[in-house]
Design a protein around this motif. Structure first.
Motif, short mmCIF file in Angstrom:
data_model
loop_
_atom_site.label_atom_id
_atom_site.label_comp_id
_atom_site.label_asym_id
_atom_site.label_seq_id
_atom_site.Cartn_x
_atom_site.Cartn_y
_atom_site.Cartn_z
N VAL A 1 -5.39 4.60 -4.45
CA VAL A 1 -5.52 3.25 -3.92
C VAL A 1 -6.96 3.05 -3.50
N GLY A 2 -7.64 2.23 -4.25
CA GLY A 2 -9.04 1.93 -3.94
C GLY A 2 -9.17 0.58 -3.28
N VAL A 3 -10.36 0.06 -3.35
CA VAL A 3 -10.65 -1.22 -2.70
C VAL A 3 -9.87 -2.35 -3.35
N LYS A 4 -9.85 -2.40 -4.68
CA LYS A 4 -9.17 -3.50 -5.38
C LYS A 4 -7.67 -3.52 -5.09
N ARG A 5 -7.05 -2.36 -5.19
CA ARG A 5 -5.60 -2.31 -4.96
C ARG A 5 -5.25 -2.61 -3.52
N SER B 1 9.92 -3.81 -0.79
CA SER B 1 10.59 -2.81 -1.63
C SER B 1 9.56 -2.18 -2.57
N THR B 2 9.95 -1.08 -3.18
CA THR B 2 9.07 -0.40 -4.12
C THR B 2 8.78 -1.29 -5.32
N GLU B 3 9.73 -2.08 -5.75
CA GLU B 3 9.55 -2.97 -6.89
C GLU B 3 8.50 -4.05 -6.59
N GLU B 4 8.53 -4.57 -5.36
CA GLU B 4 7.54 -5.58 -4.97
C GLU B 4 6.13 -4.99 -4.94
N ILE B 5 6.01 -3.78 -4.46
CA ILE B 5 4.71 -3.11 -4.43
C ILE B 5 4.27 -2.81 -5.86
N ASN B 6 5.22 -2.43 -6.71
CA ASN B 6 4.91 -2.10 -8.09
C ASN B 6 4.37 -3.31 -8.85
N GLN B 7 4.80 -4.51 -8.50
CA GLN B 7 4.30 -5.72 -9.16
C GLN B 7 2.80 -5.89 -8.93
N VAL C 1 0.65 -3.18 -7.88
CA VAL C 1 -0.06 -1.95 -8.22
C VAL C 1 0.02 -1.64 -9.71
N LYS C 2 1.09 -2.01 -10.35
CA LYS C 2 1.33 -1.76 -11.77
C LYS C 2 1.46 -0.28 -12.10
N ASN C 3 2.00 0.49 -11.15
CA ASN C 3 2.20 1.93 -11.34
C ASN C 3 3.36 2.34 -10.45
N LYS C 4 4.50 2.66 -11.06
CA LYS C 4 5.71 2.93 -10.29
C LYS C 4 5.56 4.15 -9.39
N LYS C 5 4.96 5.21 -9.91
CA LYS C 5 4.78 6.44 -9.12
C LYS C 5 3.87 6.17 -7.91
N LEU C 6 2.80 5.42 -8.12
CA LEU C 6 1.89 5.09 -7.03
C LEU C 6 2.57 4.16 -6.02
N ALA C 7 3.39 3.25 -6.50
CA ALA C 7 4.12 2.35 -5.59
C ALA C 7 5.05 3.14 -4.69
N GLU C 8 5.71 4.14 -5.25
CA GLU C 8 6.59 4.99 -4.44
C GLU C 8 5.79 5.78 -3.42
N GLU C 9 4.62 6.27 -3.83
CA GLU C 9 3.77 7.02 -2.90
C GLU C 9 3.26 6.13 -1.78
N ILE C 10 2.89 4.91 -2.11
CA ILE C 10 2.42 3.96 -1.09
C ILE C 10 3.53 3.70 -0.09
N LYS C 11 4.72 3.43 -0.59
CA LYS C 11 5.86 3.16 0.28
C LYS C 11 6.14 4.34 1.21
N GLU C 12 6.06 5.54 0.66
CA GLU C 12 6.31 6.76 1.45
C GLU C 12 5.24 6.96 2.52
N LYS C 13 3.97 6.82 2.14
CA LYS C 13 2.87 7.07 3.09
C LYS C 13 2.80 6.01 4.17
N VAL C 14 3.09 4.76 3.83
CA VAL C 14 3.00 3.69 4.81
C VAL C 14 4.13 3.81 5.84
N ASN C 15 5.26 4.29 5.42
CA ASN C 15 6.41 4.41 6.32
C ASN C 15 6.34 5.63 7.22
N THR C 16 5.40 6.53 7.00
CA THR C 16 5.30 7.72 7.87
C THR C 16 4.37 7.49 9.01
#
Length: 77
Positions: free
Chosen positions: A32-36, A54-60, A62-77
């Protein structure tokens, strides 16, 4: 001379504080850089809204499902 030293120190601390406040929880995630992060914050208006999204909303954005899941996980911790 003393006033000049104080002015320099105060400006330095203000710059440090401003830089710290600009960083968010998104800046610590690999991939996740400046643009994302700007895109996510523009869409969701803050990290609290990203936590609720949701992960799907983040994926829209980010355009990367694995990264969207990682973002969701890291933000919730």
């Amino acid at each position: 001379l003393r006033d000049e030293a104080h002015r320099f120190a105060i400006l330095h601390h203000r710059k440090q504080r401003a830089k710290y406040l600009k960083t968010s929880a998104l800046g610590n995630i690999s991939g996740v850089g400046v643009k994302r992060s700007k895109g996510l914050l523009k869409q969701f208006k803050g990290v609290d809204q990203i936590k609720k999204a949701s992960t799907e909303e983040i994926n829209q954005i980010v355009k990367n499902k694995k990264l969207a899941e990682e973002i969701k996980e890291k933000v919730n911790t």
